[in-house]
Design a protein around this motif. Structure first.
Motif, PDB file in Angstrom:
ATOM      1  N   ARG A 180     -13.878  19.074  14.189  1.00 11.27           N
ATOM      2  CA  ARG A 180     -13.484  18.606  12.856  1.00 11.27           C
ATOM      3  C   ARG A 180     -13.510  17.093  12.808  1.00 11.27           C
ATOM      4  NH1 ARG A 180      -7.945  21.435  11.524  1.00 11.27           N
ATOM      5  NH2 ARG A 180      -7.994  22.212  13.621  1.00 11.27           N
ATOM      6  N   PRO A 181     -13.871  16.545  11.656  1.00  5.70           N
ATOM      7  CA  PRO A 181     -13.831  15.087  11.566  1.00  5.70           C
ATOM      8  C   PRO A 181     -12.388  14.603  11.659  1.00  5.70           C
ATOM      9  CG  PRO A 181     -14.281  16.047   9.420  1.00  5.70           C
ATOM     10  CD  PRO A 181     -14.307  17.165  10.416  1.00  5.70           C
ATOM     11  N   PRO A 182     -12.173  13.445  12.235  1.00  4.69           N
ATOM     12  CA  PRO A 182     -10.798  12.952  12.360  1.00  4.69           C
ATOM     13  C   PRO A 182     -10.173  12.726  10.989  1.00  4.69           C
ATOM     14  CG  PRO A 182     -12.360  11.249  12.953  1.00  4.69           C
ATOM     15  CD  PRO A 182     -13.143  12.505  12.742  1.00  4.69           C
ATOM     16  N   ARG A 183      -8.906  13.062  10.897  1.00  4.28           N
ATOM     17  CA  ARG A 183      -8.179  12.888   9.640  1.00  4.28           C
ATOM     18  C   ARG A 183      -7.621  11.480   9.592  1.00  4.28           C
ATOM     19  NH1 ARG A 183      -2.722  15.685   8.511  1.00  4.28           N
ATOM     20  NH2 ARG A 183      -2.194  14.558   6.644  1.00  4.28           N
ATOM     21  N   HIS A 184      -8.024  10.754   8.590  1.00  9.14           N
ATOM     22  CA  HIS A 184      -7.573   9.371   8.462  1.00  9.14           C
ATOM     23  C   HIS A 184      -6.345   9.324   7.574  1.00  9.14           C
ATOM     24  CE1 HIS A 184     -11.082   7.794  10.460  1.00  9.14           C
ATOM     25  NE2 HIS A 184     -11.833   8.575   9.711  1.00  9.14           N
ATOM     26  N   ILE A 185      -5.366   8.605   7.999  1.00 15.38           N
ATOM     27  CA  ILE A 185      -4.148   8.442   7.212  1.00 15.38           C
ATOM     28  C   ILE A 185      -4.434   7.544   6.011  1.00 15.38           C
ATOM     29  CG2 ILE A 185      -1.777   7.570   7.275  1.00 15.38           C
ATOM     30  CD1 ILE A 185      -1.725   8.376  10.200  1.00 15.38           C
ATOM     31  N   ASP A 186      -5.460   6.727   6.120  1.00 10.87           N
ATOM     32  CA  ASP A 186      -5.778   5.776   5.059  1.00 10.87           C
ATOM     33  C   ASP A 186      -6.350   6.448   3.812  1.00 10.87           C
ATOM     34  OD1 ASP A 186      -7.025   3.529   7.576  1.00 10.87           O
ATOM     35  OD2 ASP A 186      -4.998   3.789   6.818  1.00 10.87           O
ATOM     36  N   ASP A 187      -6.645   7.759   3.875  1.00 13.37           N
ATOM     37  CA  ASP A 187      -7.231   8.446   2.729  1.00 13.37           C
ATOM     38  C   ASP A 187      -6.255   8.572   1.565  1.00 13.37           C
ATOM     39  OD1 ASP A 187      -9.491   8.696   4.209  1.00 13.37           O
ATOM     40  OD2 ASP A 187      -9.202  10.823   4.681  1.00 13.37           O
ATOM     41  N   ARG A 188      -4.959   8.606   1.854  1.00 10.88           N
ATOM     42  CA  ARG A 188      -3.968   8.745   0.794  1.00 10.88           C
ATOM     43  C   ARG A 188      -3.680   7.391   0.163  1.00 10.88           C
ATOM     44  NH1 ARG A 188       0.801  12.371   3.116  1.00 10.88           N
ATOM     45  NH2 ARG A 188       1.867  10.490   2.563  1.00 10.88           N
ATOM     46  N   PRO A 189      -3.324   7.413  -1.133  1.00 10.28           N
ATOM     47  CA  PRO A 189      -2.955   6.130  -1.749  1.00 10.28           C
ATOM     48  C   PRO A 189      -1.650   5.624  -1.140  1.00 10.28           C
ATOM     49  CG  PRO A 189      -2.511   7.944  -3.246  1.00 10.28           C
ATOM     50  CD  PRO A 189      -3.241   8.523  -2.066  1.00 10.28           C
ATOM     51  N   GLU A 190      -1.418   4.356  -1.315  1.00  7.90           N
ATOM     52  CA  GLU A 190      -0.226   3.753  -0.735  1.00  7.90           C
ATOM     53  C   GLU A 190       1.018   4.182  -1.500  1.00  7.90           C
ATOM     54  OE1 GLU A 190       1.367  -0.695   0.308  1.00  7.90           O
ATOM     55  OE2 GLU A 190      -0.764  -0.247   0.400  1.00  7.90           O
ATOM     56  N   ARG A 191       2.102   4.394  -0.770  1.00  6.61           N
ATOM     57  CA  ARG A 191       3.371   4.791  -1.375  1.00  6.61           C
ATOM     58  C   ARG A 191       3.840   3.681  -2.308  1.00  6.61           C
ATOM     59  NH1 ARG A 191       6.872   6.997   2.780  1.00  6.61           N
ATOM     60  NH2 ARG A 191       6.442   9.001   1.845  1.00  6.61           N
ATOM     61  N   PRO A 192       4.305   4.051  -3.511  1.00 12.90           N
ATOM     62  CA  PRO A 192       4.720   3.013  -4.469  1.00 12.90           C
ATOM     63  C   PRO A 192       5.982   2.292  -4.010  1.00 12.90           C
ATOM     64  CG  PRO A 192       5.237   5.193  -5.313  1.00 12.90           C
ATOM     65  CD  PRO A 192       4.452   5.397  -4.054  1.00 12.90           C
ATOM     66  N   ASN A 193       5.991   0.991  -4.216  1.00 11.73           N
ATOM     67  CA  ASN A 193       7.166   0.187  -3.874  1.00 11.73           C
ATOM     68  C   ASN A 193       8.176   0.229  -5.014  1.00 11.73           C
ATOM     69  OD1 ASN A 193       6.298  -0.670  -1.362  1.00 11.73           O
ATOM     70  ND2 ASN A 193       5.187  -2.398  -2.218  1.00 11.73           N
ATOM     71  N   ALA A 194       9.430   0.044  -4.656  1.00  6.71           N
ATOM     72  CA  ALA A 194      10.484  -0.026  -5.666  1.00  6.71           C
ATOM     73  C   ALA A 194      10.416  -1.373  -6.372  1.00  6.71           C
ATOM     74  CB  ALA A 194      11.846   0.143  -4.994  1.00  6.71           C
ATOM     75  N   PRO A 195      10.960  -1.476  -7.572  1.00  2.27           N
ATOM     76  CA  PRO A 195      10.978  -2.779  -8.259  1.00  2.27           C
ATOM     77  C   PRO A 195      11.743  -3.837  -7.475  1.00  2.27           C
ATOM     78  CG  PRO A 195      11.532  -1.025  -9.787  1.00  2.27           C
ATOM     79  CD  PRO A 195      11.464  -0.402  -8.421  1.00  2.27           C
ATOM     80  N   TRP A 196      12.689  -3.435  -6.652  1.00  6.01           N
ATOM     81  CA  TRP A 196      13.490  -4.366  -5.853  1.00  6.01           C
ATOM     82  C   TRP A 196      12.956  -4.405  -4.418  1.00  6.01           C
ATOM     83  CZ3 TRP A 196      15.271  -0.043  -8.382  1.00  6.01           C
ATOM     84  CH2 TRP A 196      15.381   1.104  -7.599  1.00  6.01           C
ATOM     85  N   HIS A 197      11.642  -4.311  -4.242  1.00  2.00           N
ATOM     86  CA  HIS A 197      10.967  -4.040  -2.975  1.00  2.00           C
ATOM     87  C   HIS A 197      11.511  -4.743  -1.736  1.00  2.00           C
ATOM     88  CE1 HIS A 197       8.074  -3.526   0.127  1.00  2.00           C
ATOM     89  NE2 HIS A 197       7.604  -4.740   0.010  1.00  2.00           N
ATOM     90  N   PRO A 198      11.672  -6.038  -1.664  1.00  2.00           N
ATOM     91  CA  PRO A 198      12.094  -6.574  -0.362  1.00  2.00           C
ATOM     92  C   PRO A 198      13.520  -6.171   0.030  1.00  2.00           C
ATOM     93  CG  PRO A 198      11.653  -8.366  -1.920  1.00  2.00           C
ATOM     94  CD  PRO A 198      11.391  -7.087  -2.623  1.00  2.00           C
ATOM     95  N   VAL A 199      14.341  -5.778  -0.938  1.00  2.00           N
ATOM     96  CA  VAL A 199      15.725  -5.389  -0.641  1.00  2.00           C
ATOM     97  C   VAL A 199      15.756  -3.879  -0.385  1.00  2.00           C
ATOM     98  CG1 VAL A 199      18.068  -5.319  -1.528  1.00  2.00           C
ATOM     99  CG2 VAL A 199      16.580  -7.211  -2.146  1.00  2.00           C
ATOM    100  N   PRO A 200      16.284  -3.431   0.757  1.00  2.00           N
ATOM    101  CA  PRO A 200      16.323  -1.990   1.061  1.00  2.00           C
ATOM    102  C   PRO A 200      17.486  -1.294   0.353  1.00  2.00           C
ATOM    103  CG  PRO A 200      17.221  -3.218   2.884  1.00  2.00           C
ATOM    104  CD  PRO A 200      16.741  -4.237   1.876  1.00  2.00           C
ATOM    105  N   LEU A 201      17.440  -1.262  -0.969  1.00  2.00           N
ATOM    106  CA  LEU A 201      18.556  -0.743  -1.765  1.00  2.00           C
ATOM    107  C   LEU A 201      18.776   0.751  -1.555  1.00  2.00           C
ATOM    108  CD1 LEU A 201      20.636  -1.785  -3.730  1.00  2.00           C
ATOM    109  CD2 LEU A 201      19.072  -1.260  -5.585  1.00  2.00           C
ATOM    110  N   VAL A 202      17.703   1.532  -1.485  1.00  2.00           N
ATOM    111  CA  VAL A 202      17.834   2.974  -1.288  1.00  2.00           C
ATOM    112  C   VAL A 202      18.450   3.257   0.076  1.00  2.00           C
ATOM    113  CG1 VAL A 202      16.536   5.121  -1.040  1.00  2.00           C
ATOM    114  CG2 VAL A 202      15.948   3.520  -2.846  1.00  2.00           C
ATOM    115  N   GLU A 203      17.984   2.576   1.088  1.00  2.00           N
ATOM    116  CA  GLU A 203      18.516   2.783   2.434  1.00  2.00           C
ATOM    117  C   GLU A 203      19.985   2.389   2.515  1.00  2.00           C
ATOM    118  OE1 GLU A 203      15.679   1.301   1.716  1.00  2.00           O
ATOM    119  OE2 GLU A 203      14.113   2.429   2.755  1.00  2.00           O
ATOM    120  N   LEU A 204      20.350   1.289   1.843  1.00  2.00           N
ATOM    121  CA  LEU A 204      21.757   0.881   1.821  1.00  2.00           C
ATOM    122  C   LEU A 204      22.614   1.899   1.084  1.00  2.00           C
ATOM    123  CD1 LEU A 204      21.402  -2.956   1.183  1.00  2.00           C
ATOM    124  CD2 LEU A 204      22.152  -1.824   3.277  1.00  2.00           C
ATOM    125  N   SER A 205      22.077   2.461   0.006  1.00  2.00           N
ATOM    126  CA  SER A 205      22.802   3.483  -0.742  1.00  2.00           C
ATOM    127  C   SER A 205      23.071   4.710   0.128  1.00  2.00           C
ATOM    128  CB  SER A 205      22.000   3.887  -1.983  1.00  2.00           C
ATOM    129  OG  SER A 205      22.543   5.008  -2.605  1.00  2.00           O
TER     130      SER A 205
END
Length: 151
Positions: free
Chosen positions: A23-48
C-alpha cells in the motif's frame, strides 16, 4: 539428532500466487490543518479543562456539603465546555464531523430545562429525542455543505 537444529530446516516452497503490491504510505499531510481558536496563542481550552479537573478533585473531597457539589458541577461544566469548543470549531470548519456530540448538547439542555419545569418524564424523553434528531440533521447538512462529503 535434535529437531531444533537450525541447519537442517526445510525451506518453504515459494507461492505461485502473485504478490500483493504494498500500500502507498499514508501521509498525515493529506488532511487540512486543524482550525485555530480566535485566541490562538493563549491555551484557553486547555486551561479551562485544567481548572475543571482541579474543581472536580476539590469537589470530590467536599461532596457532602453544598460548596463541594457546586465545585463538582463547575468542574464538569468547564471540562465539557473545553470539549464543546474544540468540537464546534472542527465541525464548522469542515475539519472533522462531530454531529453526534454537538446534537447531544441542545438535547440535554432541553431535557434539563424541562426537568426543572417539572414536566413529566414521558413528555421529556420524546421532546429530547426530537431536539436531538433535528439538531443532528441540521449539523450534518452544515458539515456536508462545508466539505462536500456526506458525514
Amino acid at each position: 539428532m535434535s529437531r531444533h537444529n537450525k541447519s537442517k530446516r526445510r525451506r518453504r516452497s515459494k507461492s505461485t500466487a502473485p504478490q500483493v503490491p504494498p500500500r502507498p504510505p499514508r501521509h498525515i499531510d493529506d488532511r487540512p490543518e486543524r482550525p485555530n481558536a480566535p485566541w490562538h496563542p493563549v491555551p484557553l481550552v486547555e486551561l479551562s479543562v485544567l481548572v475543571g479537573i482541579v474543581c472536580i478533585a476539590f469537589g470530590l473531597f467536599r461532596r457532602d456539603d453544598t460548596g463541594g457539589r457546586v465545585l463538582l458541577a463547575l468542574g464538569v461544566s468547564l471540562g465539557a465546555l473545553g470539549g464543546l469548543d474544540t468540537s464546534l470549531r472542527e465541525h464548522f470548519a469542515g475539519y472533522r464531523s462531530h454531529g453526534l456530540v454537538l446534537a447531544a448538547f441542545p438535547a440535554v439542555a432541553t431535557a434539563a430545562v424541562l426537568g426543572f419545569a417539572k414536566v413529566p418524564l414521558y413528555v421529556v424523553v420524546p421532546v429530547m429525542l426530537g431536539v436531538f434528531l433535528a439538531a443532528l440533521v441540521a449539523l450534518r447538512r452544515v458539515y456536508e455543505s462545508k466539505t462536500g462529503v456526506p458525514a
